[in-house]
Motif scaffolding. Sequence first.
Motif, PDB file in Angstrom:
ATOM      1  N   GLN A  34      30.271  18.438 -47.693  1.00  0.00           N
ATOM      2  CA  GLN A  34      30.687  17.302 -48.406  1.00  0.00           C
ATOM      3  C   GLN A  34      29.868  16.667 -49.759  1.00  0.00           C
ATOM      4  OE1 GLN A  34      32.344  17.863 -45.276  1.00  0.00           O
ATOM      5  NE2 GLN A  34      33.210  19.329 -46.334  1.00  0.00           N
ATOM      6  N   GLY A  35      28.751  17.244 -49.505  1.00  0.00           N
ATOM      7  CA  GLY A  35      27.862  16.343 -50.031  1.00  0.00           C
ATOM      8  C   GLY A  35      27.456  15.094 -49.563  1.00  0.00           C
ATOM      9  N   ASN A  36      27.364  14.621 -48.646  1.00  0.00           N
ATOM     10  CA  ASN A  36      27.229  13.566 -47.986  1.00  0.00           C
ATOM     11  C   ASN A  36      25.569  13.233 -47.011  1.00  0.00           C
ATOM     12  OD1 ASN A  36      30.142  11.789 -47.680  1.00  0.00           O
ATOM     13  ND2 ASN A  36      30.194  12.911 -46.247  1.00  0.00           N
ATOM     14  N   ARG A  37      25.281  12.424 -47.501  1.00  0.00           N
ATOM     15  CA  ARG A  37      23.660  12.438 -46.575  1.00  0.00           C
ATOM     16  C   ARG A  37      23.506  11.667 -45.928  1.00  0.00           C
ATOM     17  NH1 ARG A  37      19.601   8.493 -48.877  1.00  0.00           N
ATOM     18  NH2 ARG A  37      17.180   9.451 -48.799  1.00  0.00           N
ATOM     19  N   TYR A  38      22.290  12.064 -44.766  1.00  0.00           N
ATOM     20  CA  TYR A  38      22.101  11.493 -43.940  1.00  0.00           C
ATOM     21  C   TYR A  38      20.872  11.101 -42.950  1.00  0.00           C
ATOM     22  CZ  TYR A  38      27.186  12.407 -42.768  1.00  0.00           C
ATOM     23  OH  TYR A  38      28.608  12.899 -43.120  1.00  0.00           O
ATOM     24  N   LEU A  39      20.238   9.834 -42.809  1.00  0.00           N
ATOM     25  CA  LEU A  39      19.050   9.677 -42.143  1.00  0.00           C
ATOM     26  C   LEU A  39      19.283  10.636 -41.040  1.00  0.00           C
ATOM     27  CD1 LEU A  39      16.590   8.292 -42.726  1.00  0.00           C
ATOM     28  CD2 LEU A  39      17.294   5.828 -41.559  1.00  0.00           C
ATOM     29  N   ASP A  40      17.985  11.601 -40.821  1.00  0.00           N
ATOM     30  CA  ASP A  40      18.156  12.170 -39.702  1.00  0.00           C
ATOM     31  C   ASP A  40      17.415  11.580 -38.475  1.00  0.00           C
ATOM     32  OD1 ASP A  40      18.815  14.131 -38.383  1.00  0.00           O
ATOM     33  OD2 ASP A  40      17.968  15.974 -38.870  1.00  0.00           O
ATOM     34  N   PHE A  41      18.205  11.168 -37.149  1.00  0.00           N
ATOM     35  CA  PHE A  41      17.528  11.079 -36.054  1.00  0.00           C
ATOM     36  C   PHE A  41      17.348  11.593 -35.321  1.00  0.00           C
ATOM     37  CE2 PHE A  41      16.314   5.764 -36.363  1.00  0.00           C
ATOM     38  CZ  PHE A  41      15.230   5.963 -37.911  1.00  0.00           C
ATOM     39  N   PHE A  42      17.926  12.688 -35.485  1.00  0.00           N
ATOM     40  CA  PHE A  42      18.204  13.579 -33.965  1.00  0.00           C
ATOM     41  C   PHE A  42      16.893  15.000 -34.144  1.00  0.00           C
ATOM     42  CE2 PHE A  42      20.573  15.255 -30.620  1.00  0.00           C
ATOM     43  CZ  PHE A  42      20.008  14.644 -29.341  1.00  0.00           C
ATOM     44  N   GLY A  43      17.587  15.432 -35.429  1.00  0.00           N
ATOM     45  CA  GLY A  43      15.795  16.545 -35.810  1.00  0.00           C
ATOM     46  C   GLY A  43      16.583  17.425 -35.111  1.00  0.00           C
TER      47      GLY A  43
END
Length: 428
Positions: free
Chosen positions: A39-48
């Motif tokens: 949906q185009g939402n951006r996330y900071l990835d803290f699980f990789g």
Amino acid sequence: MTNDLLGRHRAVLPDWLALYYEEPLELTHGEGRHVWDAQGNRYLDFFGGILTTMTAHALPEVTKAVSEQAGRIIHSSTLYLNRPMVELAERIAQLSGIPDARVFFTTSGTEANDTALLLATSYRRSNTILAMRNSYHGRSFSAVGITGNSGWSPTSLSPLQTLYVHGGVRTRGPFASLSDDAFIAACVDDLKDLLGHTRPPAALIAEPVQGVGGFTAPPDGLYAAFREVLHERGILWIADEVQTGWGRTGEHFWGWQAHGRNGPPDIMTFAKGIGNGMSIGGVVARAEIMNCLDSNSISTFGGTQITMAAGLANLNYLLEHDLQGNARRVGGLLIERLRAVAAQVPAVREVRGRGLMIGIEITKPGTDEADPQTAAAVLEAARQGGLLIGKGGGHNTSSLRVAPPLSLNVAEAEEGAAILENALRSIQ
């Protein structure tokens, strides 16, 4: 579109194939420490990707190496000489600290641990394995048989006799109230007592920091003390470095080095981060152990040219940019920030870990009783805030797992901590 994909997923894939979130995500691309959904939402990835994206998403050095190798040859099997495989094996053998080391590549950590068990039981002519309580070593039949976490062990049937040892979880169990030195002494005494009641085991397999178990760990030196007992009896030590390897703990390149006063393990397994998302696992062992098998073997997909190219590029980047040091520095700031937040949230029993491998245990306030529903609520709230984290732990999965790519910077650590703070406060 996501609902349509979820329906298709459920129609053709197993019910036990876990998905995160009440409304599961389809991740479409990533860059650096961020990912985007459909949906185009951006996330900071803290699980990789469960600690697999070790350095960064779409790291140019790795994508370039993969692309160039794909243009030459992708795969040939181990029946032919393979220059990238030899080069990566040379690097890993040297970094392992194991004398006269031999390296065997697999496609996953499960397969790596499977191979380690095969080597140990063949070398020692014993099918008895010592494993830690709250442990996890993979999804295969033999790996499930030595997993000390009921939530990840669907059968009690096993080709191995498994005996579970105290010590993997510092703050729970009968020795939790002891000092670190007394805790180690009590666990060693328990191990000696256990060994007095059984036929000689082949090996002890242990994660220096328990990954799926919720990033729990014993005091530094426990496995060194165990090693003395094991060595006297000829029992091997297998260090499962699938989640702790490549500098993630910050203080050491390998997790076993926190317990290394008696030298390296006899066998070490690795996977996850080395390929930065490409499927690489493997085993390092002394030559006499690795070469003990008396029949032919190959690895069709272990050590393919394209995964080895990714591993070499990723390892070079990790070392040249001192990502271990970055994990120590940025991870130290992050864990202290989370501990300050947790002190004000009664549902947080403990914030633990080292480097960029941090666990947040959620319990019912004022008790040691697990609260998986609240842990799941924090996971959802973090996602709504734009942060992806993991979960795990024994006691009904009530720990949150924080393990960003090792290139995480201070600003991103602060951003993630602020989102986690809001998520944790939302459950009060």
